[in-house]
Structures are given as structure tokens and as C-alpha cells.
Write an enzyme that holds these catalytic residues in place. Structure first.
Site, PDB file in Angstrom:
ATOM      1  N   HIS A 135       0.805  -1.048  -0.012  1.00 30.71           N
ATOM      2  CA  HIS A 135       0.063   0.077   0.251  1.00 30.71           C
ATOM      3  C   HIS A 135       0.971   1.178  -0.121  1.00 30.71           C
ATOM      4  CE1 HIS A 135       0.741   1.078   4.342  1.00 30.71           C
ATOM      5  NE2 HIS A 135       0.617  -0.222   4.485  1.00 30.71           N
ATOM      6  N   CYS A 171       2.467  -4.800   7.143  1.00 35.42           N
ATOM      7  CA  CYS A 171       2.372  -4.696   5.677  1.00 35.42           C
ATOM      8  C   CYS A 171       3.698  -4.075   5.018  1.00 35.42           C
ATOM      9  CB  CYS A 171       0.971  -3.729   5.396  1.00 35.42           C
ATOM     10  SG  CYS A 171      -0.479  -4.960   5.417  1.00 35.42           S
TER      11      CYS A 171
END
Length: 624
Positions: A521, A540
Site C-alpha cells: 500500500h 504490511c
């Protein structure tokens, strides 16, 4: 609805966590302020933590704060071993009459079958089953004996096994001794027993070698909760027949080694270092502080020498004139700066010409030959957990390198810096498939963050999330944050941050649905990408150039990605074709030119693989 704390909170996977929020208004109190423990500023009176919660919903105010545990590392348990069930070798036709040994080239003489039944060999379970299947079939002759002699096929196979170190395996795991005749006791029965024992042992070692070279010695899922792989199935059933029928048994066994370009590069690098020996051939650079363009330093000659030694052929060709003209000056001139910048770029460092400890480490070779060899052996093991062919189009994230690479048409077409999980919130090691790109995403706050990081603040200031614009639901029903009993269970409580400039996920996220809730992301925390050590997230993978990666996986242009984001609306697009993504962990890995690069073991995982090697060799050598 009552939300009572139900005992200890079970361990949950720490998923994508908190990116540092963008800078808000001067009086804004951000979620990172809360996590850091900063005091509220200009927020007025703190709401009474119990005042807005009806008494029948209230839990005990002294309820202790729960915690969500991270995955853990295990004490490695080697694959199960057992004795081969030689009772399955019983000849149902021949009753034990001694056959002519000269007939052994095509069928197994009954005397050898009888002695084979007496053999005792321990092997991994799958290997034991394959041995029982082969030798339990009366039509199958011996593989490694011709008459009463160890044949050339056996000698060729043993040569391959003894050279297992060349492909990152341990020759001790496959060692077999050829029986020698005792001149003091010429009893042929003793000789035949020893030969049939050798036959079964060598077959067991050959099968183990084939299994190991294809899928690795170690089951990665037994290393830690951060490893997630479906272990490869290796078909051992035809191996002995193919080894027997092959005109070149050595070539057959060597053909089982992975032959993907990355593995071949690791294998070639290992051969080079093994030939050089394990000595320390580093060039020392004694640099205190930073060396900047225009400075003078007595270490400039060592820097040039180190680049000449460790730089790629392409880099040295590009700067051949500079290297040839250099006469040992201590001036950090523009030409030397350009040389350093090129070196930094090809090693994934910020190409700014500023020489600090991260640059020095790579310039000096970083690791000794012995350390590099250890990293290569671990890398070759881990490469066996992945497909031999990664595909013509895929995304490869190498966590120790803090980089992601996009390959298409068998070429690297895009690479960029990434931020990975902190050592306390590690990114997992697994593979999956990219399916979706979501624009202007909501950030669903993981339970791990709600419990570990939000609860302390929310118990004293339950309206905090309302003020910050977060959406809270209980059992799917939207509620005010101030109405939730934060002393109760959060199991049915969901928190999400709507799309905004401050959203933790930035403009987009790239999804490959997995059990660990990990994805790639954007982030508003762009400054993190300037750092060399980028293990800074909650798990992440944050992208330095998210629009470029989104355009690549969607097979579109960056302009089109910009238009999707400009709508301001939360929406998603499916990728035209699912793309393999390898969320990998390699401290040694080749770049696009096939040059192996070495990286720091940010999570200390190589040591666990090495311990698993030792445990496996010990278990295989144990006698019961």
C-alpha cells in the site's frame, strides 16, 4: 448488547498496522500521538470514560488490558524417521533357494532378497515408503549391485552425494560406506549381508537427496508462525527405476536440482566462494561519521579500491575512465562521487554520494566469505520452498533488501524501495496471487492494534475515535466510539479510517488475499523511504511508488491510475490476470544482472534455518 471480556485474548496475526499519519492541523491530536503517549493538546475536557456508558453495559473498571501476541519462533522438530519395513520384501514365489548370483543383473536372486529382508535402515517416512514399494516388487532388480560387485552406477551416485555441498546440501546427510571384505572371515554370507545393507542404504540416501534438492531439508512451517508454505510433494516412486535405467546416473541425479535462473546464480556464487575459501578478504574503510561530496579523506583510496573489487562489471565499465585515471588522491571529487552514486544505486542504497556506514558495509563486502557462504546455503534452501520457475510475470518482495521488483516477460521492469514490518511486527514469508487494486481505501484497523495500542487511550477517552473521524461498528451496526464499553471484549468491534489525506494506507492498496492480512500500500509517511533501514511498519509492505506498481499490475498507465484516485471514491479494480507475488526473505539474492547481493538479517531468521539444518542432520544420523 453487552461486551464482556472473555478470558485471555487469543493470539492473532499482527497484520498491516499503522503508518505514521500525515501532518494535520496544528491543534490536531493524531493516532500516532496516541500511540506515542503524547498528551492531548487543545482538546478540551476529556470525556469521563464511564459517563456515557449505561451502567448495565459497564464492566469492572480495573479489568486488565488484554494483549495480542505476535507469532513465535519454534524449536525445530525434524521430519519423522522410521525403520524401513523389510518384511514387505518377502518373495512370494521363491522359497529361499540360492540362485545364481550372475543372474542379478536383471532379477534379484533369492539369497540377496533374503539378506535384504534382514537389512536395517532408518529413513524419512516418505523415503521409507518408496523403498518398500520398490523392493517389495519382485520384478525390480537391485540398483547398485551387479552380482556381488558395487557397480559403476553406485559409484557415480555416491560422487554426486559426496558433492552435495555444491548445491547447498550437507554431504553428511547422504554418506554411505562401501562394504569392504574382511580377509579374516571370508564367509560369503557376511559379504552378501553387507552388500544388501549397502544397497538399501544407498537407495535411501539417493531418495532423500532427491527429495531434499527439490523441496529443501527443512519444513519452513516448523520454523515459526511467520513462515507459511504448502510444502512441496516430491514423487519418489519412479526415482530408483529411473536411476537404474539411466545411462548416466550422476547426470540424472544432478538434473533434479532446481535450474531456475536465481538458483543457478546462487549455485555459481557458492562455487566461487568455496573455491576462494572461507578467509576474510575484505578491504577495510575506517570512516568515522559521513563522507560528503567535496570532502577530503584518507579513506578515498580504499573506497575506490573497494568499488573496483565489489562493483559490477557494468558499473566498472561505465566508470572505466575514472578508475583508470585515479592516482590515489584523497579528494572526494565529482568523478569519484559519480562512481559512488552508481555503486549505491546498484545496491539499493540512496544514490546521493554520501558515504555512511550502510554504504561502507557493502563496499567492504559486508560479510566475510564464511558468512556469505552461510547466507547462500540458507538462500538455496529457501529458494527450494518457492516454485523452481517463478514465472514470466510476478512481483518479488525481498524483505532484507527492503525492495520490491516487478518482472514481466522474464525481465525486471520495475523496482522500488519498500518499508516492511518492525522486528516486533514482522512481515510474513509466503507466496500468493495479486488480485485487486483498491483506490482511496478505507483502513480497517486490525484487532492487534485496537487491543495493543488503542485500548489504553480509549479507556480514558472513549470519544477519541469519534473526534478523529474513525468509523466504529459493533456487530456490524454503526455506533459512536463513546458508546462502546472499552473495558469489554473488542471481538465484535470494528474500527476503520475513511479515505483521506491522512489515511494510513494513502491513495491505494494492492491486495493478495491471505490469512495474514498483509498487502502492499501507499503511505503518507514518505520520509521513511529515505532511510536505509526500513523495518518500520506493523507488517504490511509500504511502496515508495505505489502508482507505478498499481499501473504495472493492472497493465495500464500511471495517468490512468491518477484518474482512478482523482475520483475521490473508494473503489477497486481486478487485475486482468492474477499475478504471483512472493513476500520473500533472502539475505543473499541475485539482482537483475545475476550478481548476488547480500543483506542484513533484519529478523534474525537465518539462524533458525541453520539450527534446523543441525537438528535434521542429527536426527538422520541417530541410531535407535
Amino acid at each position: 448488547m453487552t461486551f464482556l471480556l472473555k478470558g485471555a485474548v487469543s493470539a492473532l496475526a499482527l497484520s498491516c498496522g499503522m503508518a505514521v499519519m500525515g501532518v494535520g492541523p496544528a491543534n490536531a491530536y493524531t493516532l500516532m500521538d496516541m500511540i506515542r503517549g503524547d498528551r492531548a493538546r487543545n482538546q478540551g475536557t476529556i470525556v469521563n470514560p464511564r459517563a456515557s456508558v449505561p451502567s448495565y453495559l459497564q464492566s469492572a473498571p480495573d479489568t486488565p488490558l488484554p494483549k495480542v501476541s505476535s507469532p513465535r519462533y519454534y524449536t525445530y522438530q525434524p521430519d519423522a524417521m522410521r525403520f524401513v519395513d523389510t518384511g514387505k520384501f518377502t518373495d512370494p514365489v521363491v522359497t529361499g533357494a540360492v540362485a545364481d548370483a550372475s543372474a542379478a543383473t536383471e532379477t534379484m536372486p533369492s539369497v540377496q532378497r533374503r539378506f535384504l529382508i534382514e537389512a536395517k535402515v532408518r529413513a524419512p517416512v516418505e523415503v521409507a515408503k518408496a523403498l518398500e514399494a520398490y523392493y517389495g516388487d519382485i520384478k525390480n532388480p537391485l540398483v547398485w549391485l551387479t552380482g556381488t560387485d558395487v557397480n559403476d552406477r553406485a559409484k557415480a551416485a555416491m560422487d554426486v552425494l559426496s558433492n552435495a555441498a555444491s548445491v547447498g546440501l550437507d554431504p553428511a546427510d547422504y554418506a554411505v560406506q562401501v562394504p569392504t571384505e574382511d580377509p579374516t572371515n571370508p564367509d560369503p554370507a557376511i559379504r552378501d549381508r553387507a552388500l544388501t545393507q549397502f544397497e538399501l542404504e544407498l537407495s535411501a540416501k539417493v531418495l532423500a537427496y532427491v527429495q531434499d534438492t527439490l523441496r529443501g531439508r527443512v519444513d519452513p512451517n516448523k520454523l515459526s508462525g511467520y513462515h507459511d508454505f504448502k510444502r512441496k510433494d516430491v514423487n519418489l516412486a519412479p526415482v530408483l527405476k529411473l536411476a537404474r535405467m539411466s545411462p548416466d546416473a550422476a547426470a540424472y541425479l544432478k538434473s533434479r536440482t532446481p535450474d531456475g535462473p536465481q538458483f543457478v546464480a546462487l549455485e555459481s556464487e557458492l562455487a566461487k566462494l568455496q573455491a576462494e575459501g572461507a578467509g576474510d578478504d575484505r578491504i577495510d574503510i575506517a570512516l568515522n561519521g559521513l563522507l560528503r561530496p567535496g570532502d577530503n579523506s584518507s579513506e578515498i583510496p580504499n573506497i575506490v579500491k573497494a568499488i573496483d573489487k565489489h562493483g559490477s562489471a557494468a558499473l566498472k565499465a561505465e566508470h572505466a575512465a575514472t578508475l583508470a585515471a585515479y592516482t590515489g588522491s584523497t579528494e572526494y571529487s565529482a568523478e569519484i562521487v559519480a562512481l559512488v552514486e552508481g555503486f549505491q544505486k546498484e545496491h539499493g542504497l540512496k544514490p546521493d554520494g554520501v558515504v555512511g556506514q550502510a554504504t561502507v558495509r557493502i563496499m567492504t563486502g559486508g560479510d566475510s566469505n564464511a558468512s556469505k557462504i552461510e547466507k547462500l546455503i540458507v538462500a538455496m534452501e529457501q529458494a527450494r520452498w518457492l516454485p523452481s520457475d517463478l514465472g514470466s510475470r510476478y512481483v518479488f518482495i525481498n524483505q532484507p533488501a527492503y525492495m520490491v521488483y516487478y518482472h514481466n516477460d522474464n525481465k525486471e521492469q520495475l523496482s522500488m524501495r519498500v518499508v516492511i514490518g518492525q522486528p516486533s511486527h514482522q512481515t510474513f514469508f509466503f507466496q500468493d496471487q495479486i488480485e485487486t487494486v483498491e483506490f482511496n481505501p478505507f483502513w480497517g484497523v486490525p484487532q492487534s492494534i485496537i487491543i495493543n495500542e488503542m485500548l489504553p487511550r480509549l479507556r480514558s477517552d472513549p470519544s477519541y475515535l469519534d473526534r478523529m473521524g474513525y468509523e466504529v461498528t459493533v456487530g456490524g451496526r454503526a455506533v459512536a466510539s463513546s458508546s462502546v464499553d472499552w473495558y469489554g471484549s473488542t471481538t465484535n468491534v470494528s474500527v476503520r479510517q475513511p479515505p483521506s489525506d491522512d489515511n494510513a494506507l494513502g491513495e491505494l492498496k494492492i491486495l493478495f488475499p491471505n490469512a495474514h492480512a498483509i498487502y502492499m500500500h501507499d503511505t503518507p509517511s514518505k520520509s521513511f523511504f529515505k532511510r536505509d533501514m526500513r523495518a518500520l511498519s506493523h507488517g504490511c509492505v509500504r511502496l515508495a511508488e505505489p502508482r507505478a506498481m498499481a499501473a504495472a499490475v493492472l497493465n495500464t498507465s500511471a495517468d490512468q491510475i491518477g484518474k482512478e484516485i482523482a475520483t475521490g471514491k473508494n473503489h477497486a479494480l481486478q487485475v486482468p490476470q492474477k499475478i504471483p507475488v512472493y513476500v520473500a526473505y533472502f539475505t543473499a539474492w541475485p539482482n537483475k544482472d545475476g550478481v548476488v547481493q547480500y543483506f542484513d538479517d533484519v529478523y534474525g531468521r537465518d539462524a533458525y534455518v541453520q539450527k534446523a539444518f543441525d537438528a535434521t542432520t542429527k536426527a538422520r544420523g541417530a541410531q535407535i
